[in-house]
Design an enzyme around this catalytic site. Structure first.
Site, mmCIF file in Angstrom:
data_model
loop_
_atom_site.group_PDB
_atom_site.id
_atom_site.type_symbol
_atom_site.label_atom_id
_atom_site.label_comp_id
_atom_site.label_asym_id
_atom_site.label_seq_id
_atom_site.Cartn_x
_atom_site.Cartn_y
_atom_site.Cartn_z
ATOM 1 N N ARG A 1 -45.510 -1.104 5.230
ATOM 2 C CA ARG A 1 -46.469 -0.649 6.376
ATOM 3 C C ARG A 1 -47.120 -1.654 6.961
ATOM 4 O O ARG A 1 -48.326 -1.638 7.376
ATOM 5 C CB ARG A 1 -47.405 0.512 5.903
ATOM 6 C CG ARG A 1 -47.055 1.723 5.294
ATOM 7 C CD ARG A 1 -45.856 2.499 6.466
ATOM 8 N NE ARG A 1 -45.371 3.830 5.954
ATOM 9 C CZ ARG A 1 -44.407 4.413 6.610
ATOM 10 N NH1 ARG A 1 -43.771 3.724 7.613
ATOM 11 N NH2 ARG A 1 -44.121 5.665 6.321
ATOM 12 N N ASP B 4 -38.730 -10.374 6.394
ATOM 13 C CA ASP B 4 -38.477 -8.774 6.882
ATOM 14 C C ASP B 4 -37.692 -8.109 6.207
ATOM 15 O O ASP B 4 -36.698 -8.734 5.672
ATOM 16 C CB ASP B 4 -38.316 -8.940 8.463
ATOM 17 C CG ASP B 4 -38.461 -7.484 8.942
ATOM 18 O OD1 ASP B 4 -38.861 -6.562 8.834
ATOM 19 O OD2 ASP B 4 -37.364 -7.173 9.775
#
Length: 1187
Positions: free
Chosen positions: A837, A426
């Site tokens: 995204r 992440d």
């Protein structure tokens, strides 16, 4: 309210729902139907119990076993393992005459091993049981009738009970909020245990129950709640409350979930609707996926291989035994007369040779069982637990700022840490700090803010420009006196705006409205420090906190919120003074991932204002014709901010007419009062109708800073040959520039961009036929992927590396079954992969795709609730113990406080654990094969008679005492190189990735070494003792002496082999290795002095037979040297002419050449993998460009 010197004002907020009378329309028909059948009689729990439907109690159990089920379930778990089941069968057979040894000596080791593992299970489950007891016995105030509330245990609560929960207490069950200490019936709830979010949620009771604020109010309170059945959805709730024959809709805003905590509210009253395992948190509690390491899976295959060998030699031996038995008696002549075939049992009866052969097969299966290491599994579990303790106690992975060490939540995957091929990470909160700072803004087409971001510094270094020499576009040069602000969340430096200087700017009126918007458009909660009057904020996101802090620092201080107003201390440009002003707060249209915007409607001096903050992706279509004055300049600034790695948000507004607002408000209230599953969608549709024709004011830019040490860590991991993919929800430009800051991307690296943000795809999206549009978009994505694959084919290893960057919409099509192989082939061939995204589901799907298709070890690392799927899907899940709560940590296998600790976790602990476990397993099989094949060779020598060469207790204690502790010490303490050298030579890590230490070649090498050692031991002993006088009186050695001598040689050889294999000696290893040998002699003396009925063939065998014979000691020495010589010769040749990477490092360490730069460089050049990312690769590339 007070506490710790801080005072919370009386405030609330307008929610996206109304407390007015409900307009159910047709949706009320859901209640009472399938999935909506629950009926709760508030304050009449006994009435609910008396109905035909019985709801569960509030007792919660998370244990794996109960007292009644522990023994059967635990035994079943133990004997599911094929090795344990095999030893169980052997233990049962040992009670029959077919057994070659006594039952006791066979059963006790099995009982010890199984009991040790069951004991471990029992201890772990008892810890869970104690946690359950503590939770179930927590106290909460419950209504006992007549308006009296008294403490009761959580486990005694029933559906329908009324409870009173006080500040900082957890909710004991799922409750419907009836009232609170606030007049407007709101309360603040912390849901960190549920969704990992640290921000406070605001809940509000229905207006009809909001006045029930006293204990006595519930004396005659009666109501009926009809709602949905228990389910796992934390964010939805459909129901109604019937009070005095009136129906009122219930929504998630009235639902208080078990395990969330009441904060900043003195008390609440609530009605219990879901208890125990019906609560949403328990409905969500699923067992984490079972993960097994690559080494453990291969170990199972070796076990099966050894079973095959065991069955094979047993079968072959039985055939030979059957043939020999049949020929024992021919024409009355006895060949093996000493077996008395003319007068024998069925086991040696020549007339029933086939039956004797089958019985011998069972005997052989038991006799050769020592090929299978009975203590292997329990030894590995012990070693892994101790390795986890070392990881937890490593001070180099302790983060002092938050007092958080590394924590191995499971020990099953320690060795997997040394085999990671790809890291999926992440970005926000993992690579970055998730601590937002307001850095820049664009107002009325003018850029403000002169701060320099980490990305800008990286880009400047890349281009060779020193920071601070560039001019702003308008020629403004910041003064050197401007230094970074000490205010958390505010790093804005521009004297044109600060200290009220904005009133001198060309568009002061726009700046004024921009700052007002920052101070009003949010859901933050102010908190006032009683000592200094300073206002701080609790916000739903770090971005939002940065906005209100920025507004405060620039003269627009938000300090109070009530149910209907929001109050500011504003800088008045006319008077030059600060004045207090309140805005009537009418509605908040909350932010969501689908809306990508948040709006507030306020009333100020006869005018209604709609104030909107929204993301770039939904900006331009919502602007009105008269609101686009600054559009082009703002667009340009937004692109510049994205290039600088900043997160941007657009601010706009418009005035509303009274009639327009009244129409909207009516529709909005009706939509919110619906009782249906699609209520939120209808609310969004109504909100969208008014969020249009907006006037653009400008844009904000906040920086999510890189964590300390991230670029250095990524560079080191890249040098170790580990690939890093970034999966983020941020926009493409932001992700790309953070990639530059991390050195995942560099100048000259060819970028393959798969984007849906193209004119072609945008035109396709406008087509009415959505299925045709989707097919066309998919075809476009496939075409882009194929072009990227062609470009990849043109590049070879020495060319510039490629980077793949793909957005979320394109990723949706790339992950479809018929496209994912093409996508993966392209991604695996690239040096860097960035997925922008990405949704949480896409993160998990990408992880699964890479794990399944590449068959390599995948590590996922993240810090938020949106990373949970990715962490659980990966082979190893690493949770960052950061600021986004505990959801990721609770779902992870190992937690660390900072991304940079991943370097030490993998390169040091990962390498050590992989090497230790691999060596330990290889050695385990070696020592058992060496021992087992001496039995097999003796069986051949004894015509497969089934006679064991060793005493029963020699056999039983071999794996338990004489050879088990040294192998555990190897698994815990051995180091091929130090931690410093592991980090200095990161390519050493590739030994684990390529599995060179646990390859089939290495495993079979140890198997061969075991067979060779057994061969040398047996034939040396048998030839030396068979026909020679053993003692000075001239006696030859009997079976007891031969067995004791061979066993002595085996103990010496396998323990000395361990000493040769170890790279790093500690006193514990010396104690266990040489202590194991000494313990054998002590055991032989003590056991041999026992009564012959106990010691049997070992009676005084050492004292009277072996010890006085010089040949015993001489033979032991000769066998030891002969057995170790082949391994020693092989190791010497391999070390000298074909050294592995760790051996090269050991060599230069022993020669004192680790400080010789030239020699170290030579060693580093033996790169197993070409490094293509990291700042080292960037530096090398820049040098080649200059040349």
């Amino acid at each position: 309210m007070s506490g710790n010197g801080r005072k919370r004002r009386h405030f609330s907020r307008i929610h996206a729902f109304s407390c007015g009378k409900a307009s159910f329309k047709g949706e009320h028909s859901l209640i009472g139907g399938p999935g909506f059948s629950r009926i709760v009689y508030c304050n009449e729990a006994e009435r609910g119990e008396g109905s035909f439907v019985s709801y569960g109690d509030n007792y919660v159990s998370t244990t794996k076993y109960t007292v009644a089920t522990f023994l059967p379930k635990s035994l079943f778990e133990q004997f599911r393992r094929v090795a344990n089941f095999y030893f169980l069968v052997c233990a049962i057979l040992s009670f029959f005459p077919v057994s070659p040894y006594s039952a006791v000596s066979n059963v006790i080791p099995l009982v010890v091993v199984v009991s040790a593992t069951m004991g471990k299970e029992a201890v772990e489950d008892w810890r869970r049981k104690k946690q359950d007891i503590d939770m179930n016995n927590r106290k909460v105030k419950m209504h006992h009738g007549d308006g009296v509330f008294d403490y009761s245990k959580w486990k005694d609560l029933k559906v329908g009970d009324i409870v009173k929960v006080e500040k900082d207490e957890f909710f004991p069950a799922d409750l419907i909020l009836l009232s609170s200490s606030y007049d407007d019936a709101i309360c603040y709830v912390e849901t960190m245990n549920l969704d990992g979010e640290t921000n406070l949620k605001v809940k509000q009771a229905l207006e009809e129950t909001s006045k029930l604020q006293e204990d006595s109010s519930y004396q005659n309170f009666k109501a009926i709640i009809k709602c949905e059945d228990p389910n796992a959805n934390l964010y939805s709730f459909v129901g109604n409350l019937e009070l005095e024959d009136q129906l009122h809709p219930l929504a998630p805003q009235q639902l208080l979930l078990r395990d969330s905590k009441l904060r900043n509210t003195e008390f609440i009253y609530g009605a219990v609707i879901f208890t125990g395992h019906d609560t949403k948190v328990m409905q969500n509690s699923t067992e984490p996926p079972s993960k097994r390491s690559t080494v453990e899976k291969r170990m199972d295959k070796i076990i099966y291989f050894l079973f095959f060998v065991l069955f094979l030699i047993s079968f072959v031996g039985s055939i030979f035994f059957g043939i020999a038995t049949r020929e024992d008696l021919e024409n009355g002549v006895m060949k093996r007369w000493y077996l008395r075939p003319d007068n024998t049992t069925i086991y040696f009866d020549p007339k029933k040779a086939p039956v004797a052969a089958m019985l011998h097969f069972l005997t052989a299966l038991m006799l050769y069982s020592y090929l299978i290491p009975i203590s292997l599994y329990v030894s590995i579990e012990i070693v892994k637990v101790l390795q986890s303790i070392f990881i937890n106690q490593d001070l180099h992975m302790y983060y002092e700022e938050t007092d958080r060490p590394a924590h191995a939540r499971t020990s099953n995957l320690n060795e997997e840490l040394g085999q990671v091929d790809t890291i999926l990470s992440d970005k926000t909160g993992t690579l970055t700090c998730n601590s937002m700072e307001f850095v820049k803004c664009s107002i009325a087409g003018i850029a403000y803010g002169q701060g320099v971001t980490e990305v800008e510094r990286a880009l400047a270094k890349q281009k060779g420009f020193p920071m601070g020499e560039e001019l702003a576009e308008d020629g403004y040069v910041p003064k050197t006196s401007e230094v970074k602000s000490s205010v958390k969340g505010f790093n804005f430096m521009d004297e044109r705006i600060t200290n009220g200087n904005w009133i001198n700017e060309p568009h002061a009126d726009v700046i004024h409205r921009f700052l007002q918007l920052l101070a009003v458009c949010h859901t933050a909660i102010p908190e006032v420090d009683e000592e200094n009057g300073r206002v701080s904020y609790e916000a739903e996101s770090p971005d939002e906190a940065a906005f209100v802090v920025a507004a405060r620092e620039l003269g627009f201080e938000f300090y109070e919120r009530t149910q209907t107003t929001i109050s500011l201390r504003e800088f008045n440009p006319k008077s030059g003074k600060t004045t207090e002003r309140s805005y009537k707060l009418l509605n908040i249209l909350e932010f969501s991932s689908t809306r990508k915007r948040m709006s507030v409607i306020v009333f100020k001096i006869l005018n209604f204002f709609l104030i909107v903050a929204f993301t770039v992706s939904v900006m331009f279509e919502r602007l009105g014709r008269n609101g686009r004055e600054f559009e082009e300049k703002t667009k340009q600034h937004i692109d510049e901010y994205a290039d600088a790695g900043l997160r941007t948000l657009i601010l706009a507004y418009r005035e509303l007419g009274e009639e327009e607002y009244n129409i909207f408000n009516k529709e909005f209230m009706e939509a919110n009062n619906l009782v249906s599953a699609d209520r939120e969608q209808i609310v969004e549709e109504v909100s969208e109708m008014i969020e249009k024709e907006l006037i653009l004011l400008g844009a904000t830019a906040v920086e999510d800073k890189l964590q300390n040490g991230v670029p250095e860590c990524i560079d080191k991991l890249a040098q170790a040959g580990i690939k890093l993919w970034v999966l983020t929800g941020d926009k493409m430009e932001t992700a790309i520039n953070v990639g530059y800051a991390c050195s995942l991307l560099r100048q000259g690296m060819k970028q393959i961009i798969i984007s849906s943000d193209t004119l072609e795809i945008k035109s396709l999206e406008k087509v009415e036929d959505k299925s045709a549009a989707a097919a066309a978009i998919k075809a476009s994505v496939i075409l882009q992927l194929k072009k990227g694959k062609e470009l990849l084919a043109e590049y070879d290893e020495n060319s510039e590396a490629l980077a793949l960057i793909i957005d979320g919409k394109s990723l949706t099509y790339a992950l479809e079954d018929d496209v994912k192989d093409l996508f993966l082939a392209l991604a695996v061939g690239c040096a860097s992969v960035i997925c922008c995204r990405s949704s949480p589901k896409q993160k998990a799907l990408v992880t699964r795709l890479v794990k399944v298709k590449t068959c390599s070890t995948i590590l996922a690392i993240g810090d938020g609730a949106n990373d949970v799927g990715m962490l659980q899907e990966a082979d190893i899940g690493i949770g960052i113990n950061g600021v986004e709560g505990m959801q990721a940590v609770m779902s992870s296998d190992i937690s660390i406080a900072q991304f940079r600790f991943l370097e030490r976790l993998l390169l040091v602990h990962g390498h050590w654990c992989y090497r230790r476990i691999s060596s330990m397993i290889c050695y385990f099989f070696y020592k058992n094969i060496a021992f087992g094949f001496t039995l097999f060779f003796y069986e051949i020598y004894a015509s497969f008679s089934g006679q064991a060469a060793y005493n029963d207790w020699y056999l039983s204690l071999y794996n338990v005492f004489f050879t088990s502790l040294p192998v555990i010490a190897l698994g815990v303490f051995d180091q091929d190189v130090s931690a410093r050298l592991c980090l200095k030579f990161p390519l050493l890590y590739q030994e684990g990735v390529q599995n060179v230490l646990f390859s089939w070649k290495r495993i079979l090498g140890w198997v061969f070494n075991g067979v060779l050692s057994a061969t040398i031991i047996f034939f040396f002993c048998i030839n030396a003792m068979e026909n020679q006088a053993f003692r000075k009186e001239g006696e030859v050695a009997d079976l007891e002496v031969l067995g004791a001598t061979m066993y002595t040689c085996v103990v010496w050889v396998v323990n000395s082999q361990m000493a040769l294999s170890i790279s790093y000696f500690t006193y514990i290893q010396h104690l266990f290795i040489w202590g194991g040998i000494i313990f054998w002699y002590i055991f032989l003396i003590v056991y041999g002095t026992m009564d012959p009925t106990v010691s049997t063939t070992a009676y005084k065998v050492l004292i009277e037979a072996c010890a006085p014979a010089p040949s015993y000691w001489l033979l032991t020495l000769l066998v030891l040297v002969a057995s170790l010589l082949p391994y020693f010769a092989y190791s010497s040749i391999q070390m000298r002419f074909f050294p592995m990477f760790h051996q090269m490092i050991q060599w230069i360490r022993n020669d004192g050449q680790t400080t010789d730069p030239e020699y170290v460089h030579v060693v580093r050049q033996r790169s197993i993998k070409h490094t293509t990312v990291g700042f080292t690769a960037r530096f090398e590339a820049s040098k080649s460009i200059q040349v």
